[in-house]
Motif scaffolding. Structure first.
Motif, PDB file in Angstrom:
ATOM      1  N   GLN A 126      18.231  17.256  17.266  1.00  0.00           N
ATOM      2  CA  GLN A 126      16.852  16.845  17.526  1.00  0.00           C
ATOM      3  C   GLN A 126      16.465  17.239  18.942  1.00  0.00           C
ATOM      4  N   SER A 127      15.229  17.637  19.101  1.00  0.00           N
ATOM      5  CA  SER A 127      14.726  17.983  20.427  1.00  0.00           C
ATOM      6  C   SER A 127      14.466  16.700  21.213  1.00  0.00           C
ATOM      7  N   TYR A 128      14.295  16.846  22.523  1.00  0.00           N
ATOM      8  CA  TYR A 128      14.009  15.683  23.351  1.00  0.00           C
ATOM      9  C   TYR A 128      12.713  15.018  22.895  1.00  0.00           C
ATOM     10  N   THR A 129      11.740  15.805  22.493  1.00  0.00           N
ATOM     11  CA  THR A 129      10.455  15.270  22.033  1.00  0.00           C
ATOM     12  C   THR A 129      10.648  14.445  20.760  1.00  0.00           C
ATOM     13  N   GLU A 130      11.443  14.953  19.823  1.00  0.00           N
ATOM     14  CA  GLU A 130      11.710  14.215  18.580  1.00  0.00           C
ATOM     15  C   GLU A 130      12.457  12.915  18.867  1.00  0.00           C
ATOM     16  N   ILE A 131      13.418  12.990  19.768  1.00  0.00           N
ATOM     17  CA  ILE A 131      14.180  11.795  20.128  1.00  0.00           C
ATOM     18  C   ILE A 131      13.252  10.770  20.762  1.00  0.00           C
ATOM     19  N   ALA A 132      12.387  11.233  21.660  1.00  0.00           N
ATOM     20  CA  ALA A 132      11.442  10.339  22.328  1.00  0.00           C
ATOM     21  C   ALA A 132      10.548   9.635  21.307  1.00  0.00           C
ATOM     22  N   GLU A 133      10.076  10.376  20.323  1.00  0.00           N
ATOM     23  CA  GLU A 133       9.223   9.776  19.290  1.00  0.00           C
ATOM     24  C   GLU A 133      10.005   8.772  18.457  1.00  0.00           C
ATOM     25  N   ASN A 134      11.219   9.119  18.056  1.00  0.00           N
ATOM     26  CA  ASN A 134      12.023   8.228  17.210  1.00  0.00           C
ATOM     27  C   ASN A 134      12.428   6.948  17.919  1.00  0.00           C
ATOM     28  N   LEU A 135      12.704   7.035  19.216  1.00  0.00           N
ATOM     29  CA  LEU A 135      13.159   5.865  19.968  1.00  0.00           C
ATOM     30  C   LEU A 135      12.030   5.185  20.736  1.00  0.00           C
ATOM     31  N   PRO A 185       5.519  -8.013  -4.351  1.00  0.00           N
ATOM     32  CA  PRO A 185       4.794  -7.547  -3.145  1.00  0.00           C
ATOM     33  C   PRO A 185       5.490  -7.942  -1.842  1.00  0.00           C
ATOM     34  N   VAL A 186       6.076  -9.142  -1.816  1.00  0.00           N
ATOM     35  CA  VAL A 186       6.757  -9.594  -0.599  1.00  0.00           C
ATOM     36  C   VAL A 186       8.029  -8.776  -0.376  1.00  0.00           C
ATOM     37  N   PHE A 187       8.817  -8.583  -1.433  1.00  0.00           N
ATOM     38  CA  PHE A 187      10.051  -7.811  -1.297  1.00  0.00           C
ATOM     39  C   PHE A 187       9.738  -6.370  -0.904  1.00  0.00           C
ATOM     40  N   LYS A 188       8.705  -5.794  -1.507  1.00  0.00           N
ATOM     41  CA  LYS A 188       8.297  -4.427  -1.161  1.00  0.00           C
ATOM     42  C   LYS A 188       7.894  -4.345   0.310  1.00  0.00           C
ATOM     43  N   SER A 189       7.181  -5.355   0.772  1.00  0.00           N
ATOM     44  CA  SER A 189       6.779  -5.397   2.176  1.00  0.00           C
ATOM     45  C   SER A 189       8.000  -5.474   3.099  1.00  0.00           C
ATOM     46  N   VAL A 190       8.970  -6.303   2.741  1.00  0.00           N
ATOM     47  CA  VAL A 190      10.211  -6.416   3.522  1.00  0.00           C
ATOM     48  C   VAL A 190      10.935  -5.073   3.513  1.00  0.00           C
ATOM     49  N   PHE A 191      11.000  -4.437   2.346  1.00  0.00           N
ATOM     50  CA  PHE A 191      11.663  -3.134   2.235  1.00  0.00           C
ATOM     51  C   PHE A 191      10.956  -2.096   3.109  1.00  0.00           C
ATOM     52  N   ASP A 192       9.633  -2.005   2.986  1.00  0.00           N
ATOM     53  CA  ASP A 192       8.864  -1.004   3.730  1.00  0.00           C
ATOM     54  C   ASP A 192       8.995  -1.189   5.236  1.00  0.00           C
ATOM     55  N   HIS A 193       9.076  -2.421   5.689  1.00  0.00           N
ATOM     56  CA  HIS A 193       9.157  -2.685   7.134  1.00  0.00           C
ATOM     57  C   HIS A 193      10.570  -2.526   7.691  1.00  0.00           C
ATOM     58  N   ASN A 194      11.589  -2.628   6.841  1.00  0.00           N
ATOM     59  CA  ASN A 194      12.949  -2.698   7.366  1.00  0.00           C
ATOM     60  C   ASN A 194      13.885  -1.575   6.963  1.00  0.00           C
ATOM     61  N   PHE A 195      13.619  -0.862   5.871  1.00  0.00           N
ATOM     62  CA  PHE A 195      14.601   0.107   5.396  1.00  0.00           C
ATOM     63  C   PHE A 195      14.904   1.186   6.427  1.00  0.00           C
ATOM     64  N   LYS A 196      13.875   1.847   6.928  1.00  0.00           N
ATOM     65  CA  LYS A 196      14.087   2.953   7.871  1.00  0.00           C
ATOM     66  C   LYS A 196      14.774   2.460   9.149  1.00  0.00           C
ATOM     67  N   LEU A 197      14.350   1.309   9.647  1.00  0.00           N
ATOM     68  CA  LEU A 197      14.966   0.755  10.863  1.00  0.00           C
ATOM     69  C   LEU A 197      16.438   0.429  10.631  1.00  0.00           C
ATOM     70  N   LEU A 198      16.725  -0.174   9.487  1.00  0.00           N
ATOM     71  CA  LEU A 198      18.107  -0.522   9.166  1.00  0.00           C
ATOM     72  C   LEU A 198      18.958   0.732   9.013  1.00  0.00           C
ATOM     73  N   ARG A 199      18.441   1.723   8.285  1.00  0.00           N
ATOM     74  CA  ARG A 199      19.195   2.966   8.095  1.00  0.00           C
ATOM     75  C   ARG A 199      19.470   3.639   9.441  1.00  0.00           C
ATOM     76  N   ASN A 200      18.450   3.742  10.301  1.00  0.00           N
ATOM     77  CA  ASN A 200      18.647   4.367  11.616  1.00  0.00           C
ATOM     78  C   ASN A 200      19.639   3.593  12.465  1.00  0.00           C
ATOM     79  N   PHE A 201      19.574   2.270  12.404  1.00  0.00           N
ATOM     80  CA  PHE A 201      20.530   1.444  13.133  1.00  0.00           C
ATOM     81  C   PHE A 201      21.955   1.768  12.680  1.00  0.00           C
TER      82      PHE A 201
END
Length: 187
Positions: free
Chosen positions: A153-162, A28-44
């Motif tokens: 990406q549109s300006y709106t999509e960029i605004a939401e992502n960032l 559960p802890v590793f899954k929580s770390v994965f869920d909170h960080n994977f997308k942010l890490l990939r986007n970075f």
């Protein structure tokens, strides 16, 4: 990292069970770390190294390394470990790509082009100056520019992502385009 219900559950248990649930190696802890960080890490990684497929691969491999080292790391160290590992992996891959590219250039026979040598030289110079100008943009402007022009990406999509306003995105894009126009005018 842990949800409120996990924290309440942890505090209501005895000491040995608490350590198990807060241990990075527990599912559960590793899954929580994965869920909170994977997308942010990939986007970075995408905006740092400009390659989505590689960013996903490196992010996944960083989580594998985290799992392999979960016994020696604390949960609060996971994020910095992931980013450090991912950056090192990315830089190693880039270094490897340069070696492969240099080998391919040396091994590839020269082919005849339809364009004149002057045209090819000008085209190469323009590409390299534009790439250099894009790389010299401040990171916030470069990120918005790449998301708009390369990820479509549109300006709106960029605004939401960032997590920015659309006006902030417009301003960053405007500043990036002004900088790039100066480079093109000088050619």
């Amino acid at each position: 990292m842990l949800s409120d219900e996990h924290v309440v559950t942890i505090f209501s248990m005895d000491k040995s069970n608490q350590e198990t649930l807060t241990c990075l190696c527990s599912e559960p802890v590793f899954k929580s770390v994965f869920d909170h960080n994977f997308k942010l890490l990939r986007n970075f990684l995408v905006y740092k190294f400009r390659d989505l497929e590689r960013a996903e691969d490196v992010a996944q491999n960083a989580f594998v390394k985290l799992w392999e080292n979960c016994n020696i790391l604390k949960t609060e160290q996971a994020r910095s470990f992931l980013y450090t590992t991912a950056i090192r992996m990315s830089l190693n891959e880039i270094k490897h790509d340069k070696v492969v590219a240099n080998f391919e250039i040396k091994a590839k026979p020269k082919s005849a082009h339809q364009e004149s040598p002057e045209f090819l030289l000008e085209e190469t110079e323009l590409k390299s100056r534009l790439e250099e100008a894009i790389n010299k943009l401040p990171e916030k402007q470069r990120t918005v520019f790449l998301m708009n022009r390369f990820d479509n990406q549109s300006y709106t999509e960029i605004a939401e992502n960032l997590d920015l306003s659309v006006k902030a995105v417009e301003k960053r894009m405007h500043q990036a385009l002004l900088s790039l126009r100066k480079v093109v005018k000088n050619i």
